[in-house]
Design a protein around this motif. Structure first.
Motif, PDB file in Angstrom:
ATOM      1  N   PRO A  25       0.842  -1.383  -0.081  1.00  0.00           N
ATOM      2  CA  PRO A  25      -0.216   0.049  -0.111  1.00  0.00           C
ATOM      3  C   PRO A  25       1.157   1.581  -0.042  1.00  0.00           C
ATOM      4  CG  PRO A  25      -1.123  -1.439   1.726  1.00  0.00           C
ATOM      5  CD  PRO A  25       0.428  -2.364   1.277  1.00  0.00           C
ATOM      6  N   ASP A  26       0.215   2.391  -0.799  1.00  0.00           N
ATOM      7  CA  ASP A  26       1.159   3.398  -0.662  1.00  0.00           C
ATOM      8  C   ASP A  26       2.857   4.031  -1.481  1.00  0.00           C
ATOM      9  OD1 ASP A  26      -0.339   4.784   1.360  1.00  0.00           O
ATOM     10  OD2 ASP A  26       0.592   4.131   2.400  1.00  0.00           O
ATOM     11  N   HIS A  27       3.206   2.456  -2.539  1.00  0.00           N
ATOM     12  CA  HIS A  27       3.796   2.010  -2.604  1.00  0.00           C
ATOM     13  C   HIS A  27       3.414   1.596  -4.162  1.00  0.00           C
ATOM     14  CE1 HIS A  27       5.223   2.190   0.630  1.00  0.00           C
ATOM     15  NE2 HIS A  27       6.670   2.682   0.168  1.00  0.00           N
TER      16      HIS A  27
ATOM     17  N   LEU B 175      12.144  14.207  -1.906  1.00  0.00           N
ATOM     18  CA  LEU B 175      11.293  14.390  -2.626  1.00  0.00           C
ATOM     19  C   LEU B 175      10.249  15.259  -2.680  1.00  0.00           C
ATOM     20  CD1 LEU B 175      10.478  10.493  -0.765  1.00  0.00           C
ATOM     21  CD2 LEU B 175      11.610  10.669  -3.275  1.00  0.00           C
ATOM     22  N   ARG B 176      10.527  16.242  -1.814  1.00  0.00           N
ATOM     23  CA  ARG B 176       9.627  17.194  -1.306  1.00  0.00           C
ATOM     24  C   ARG B 176       9.819  18.207  -2.257  1.00  0.00           C
ATOM     25  NH1 ARG B 176      10.495  16.732   4.516  1.00  0.00           N
ATOM     26  NH2 ARG B 176      11.777  18.928   3.764  1.00  0.00           N
ATOM     27  N   ALA B 177      11.490  18.224  -2.518  1.00  0.00           N
ATOM     28  CA  ALA B 177      11.906  18.907  -3.793  1.00  0.00           C
ATOM     29  C   ALA B 177      11.179  19.035  -4.976  1.00  0.00           C
ATOM     30  CB  ALA B 177      13.704  19.361  -4.128  1.00  0.00           C
TER      31      ALA B 177
ATOM     32  N   TYR C 147       6.144  15.197 -14.520  1.00  0.00           N
ATOM     33  CA  TYR C 147       7.121  14.281 -13.446  1.00  0.00           C
ATOM     34  C   TYR C 147       6.618  14.068 -11.715  1.00  0.00           C
ATOM     35  CZ  TYR C 147       9.235  11.773 -17.005  1.00  0.00           C
ATOM     36  OH  TYR C 147       9.630  11.429 -18.584  1.00  0.00           O
ATOM     37  N   ARG C 148       5.937  12.856 -11.282  1.00  0.00           N
ATOM     38  CA  ARG C 148       5.234  13.050  -9.498  1.00  0.00           C
ATOM     39  C   ARG C 148       5.530  11.361  -9.642  1.00  0.00           C
ATOM     40  NH1 ARG C 148       1.641  15.746 -12.601  1.00  0.00           N
ATOM     41  NH2 ARG C 148       1.265  18.135 -12.202  1.00  0.00           N
ATOM     42  N   TRP C 149       5.914  11.361  -8.220  1.00  0.00           N
ATOM     43  CA  TRP C 149       6.248  10.340  -7.689  1.00  0.00           C
ATOM     44  C   TRP C 149       5.035   9.409  -7.683  1.00  0.00           C
ATOM     45  CZ3 TRP C 149      10.751   9.857  -7.287  1.00  0.00           C
ATOM     46  CH2 TRP C 149      11.382  10.897  -6.920  1.00  0.00           C
TER      47      TRP C 149
ATOM     48  N   ALA D 236       4.022  10.214  -1.016  1.00  0.00           N
ATOM     49  CA  ALA D 236       5.103  10.294  -0.718  1.00  0.00           C
ATOM     50  C   ALA D 236       5.130  11.286   0.844  1.00  0.00           C
ATOM     51  CB  ALA D 236       5.947  11.934  -1.079  1.00  0.00           C
ATOM     52  N   THR D 237       3.569  12.001   0.459  1.00  0.00           N
ATOM     53  CA  THR D 237       3.356  12.924   1.719  1.00  0.00           C
ATOM     54  C   THR D 237       2.049  12.026   2.763  1.00  0.00           C
ATOM     55  OG1 THR D 237       2.209  14.448   0.059  1.00  0.00           O
ATOM     56  CG2 THR D 237       1.532  14.749   2.279  1.00  0.00           C
ATOM     57  N   GLY D 238       1.739  10.806   2.751  1.00  0.00           N
ATOM     58  CA  GLY D 238       1.194   9.884   3.398  1.00  0.00           C
ATOM     59  C   GLY D 238       2.675   9.601   4.419  1.00  0.00           C
TER      60      GLY D 238
END
Length: 256
Positions: free
Chosen positions: A46-48, A125-127, A168-170, A174-176
């Protein structure tokens, strides 16, 4: 919850679980190696990857989601192989379902609470998330000030997906993962499980698995630890043939 998976081979069922920020394909070399003797299921946690995201990432919630998938697939018994975070989830599953889990392999993680160690990764990841770059090369430049290890950056880039808008996005949550990171550092919990277990440690890894032998034997009294010389946390990628051999030899000794 939908968990993306790829299944291959025939024989006893083996469920393979990847580490933090990864996806099922990370252990692809092992899955292909085992598929000649087993029915191998490579899951995105989950989350991946391509699996659904959760509201509260944690070891228990991930284990519950994976076990729900096991039941949906009608698997009466499974052998589990997990690396890092996937190893913690695999341990939680073995502790919660010792009658259905007839073998456990844990790669370079112990059933203990580890200190935070991914602050730089989360900054990288945030950057990337804030900039929404137009290429992986641009994302690499954004992460470089925060993450020293080029191998880690390359690993993370595997989970960067191009959207319909060209940005491009993760692919992972990433936030959770950052918000509930502390929960993912916690150890699996439960009564002692008699499940046969093999813990594979990297000699040079910061996770120091061999030093936690008491914690391991306390939860898994029918366990053994083997150390791969010269390897760090990415032991399955550094010495894939040796890692695959350790896993396949152990699984071959288990009951069907």
């Amino acid at each position: 919850m939908h968990l993306h998976h790829v299944s291959d081979g025939e024989g006893p069922d083996v469920v393979v679980l990847h580490g933090l920020f990864g996806a099922g394909g990370n252990l692809g070399a092992l899955s292909r190696h085992l598929a000649s003797h087993y029915r191998v299921h490579s899951l995105d946690l989950p989350d991946h990857g391509r699996s659904d995201w959760t509201d509260e990432p944690s070891i228990p919630s991930y284990a519950a989601a994976v076990w729900a998938w096991v039941e949906q697939q009608g698997l009466s018994s499974v052998r589990l192989v997990g690396h890092s975070l996937g190893g913690k989830v695999a341990m939680q599953l073995a502790l919660g379902h010792p009658q259905q889990v007839n073998g456990l392999v844990v790669a370079d993680i112990a059933p203990v609470a580890y200190p935070p160690s991914h602050q730089g990764v989360f900054a990288g990841l945030r950057a990337v998330a804030q900039a929404a770059p137009e290429s992986r090369a641009a994302a690499r430049v954004l992460m470089a000030p925060h993450i020293e290890e080029s191998m880690v950056i390359q690993f993370l880039l595997l989970s960067l997906a191009r959207g319909d808008d060209g940005l491009y996005r993760w692919r992972f949550n990433a936030t959770g993962l950052e918000r509930d990171y502390a929960s993912l550092l916690q150890p699996p919990t439960g009564p002692v499980a008699p499940v046969p277990a093999l813990f594979i440690a990297g000699e040079l890894s910061d996770y120091k698995v061999a030093q936690y032998s008491d914690a391991i034997s306390g939860l898994f009294p029918n366990s053994a630890i083997t150390t791969m010389a010269g390897c760090g946390h990415w032991l399955h990628a550094q010495e894939p043939a040796l890692f695959n051999d350790h896993v396949s030899r152990f699984l071959a000794q288990l009951r069907a």
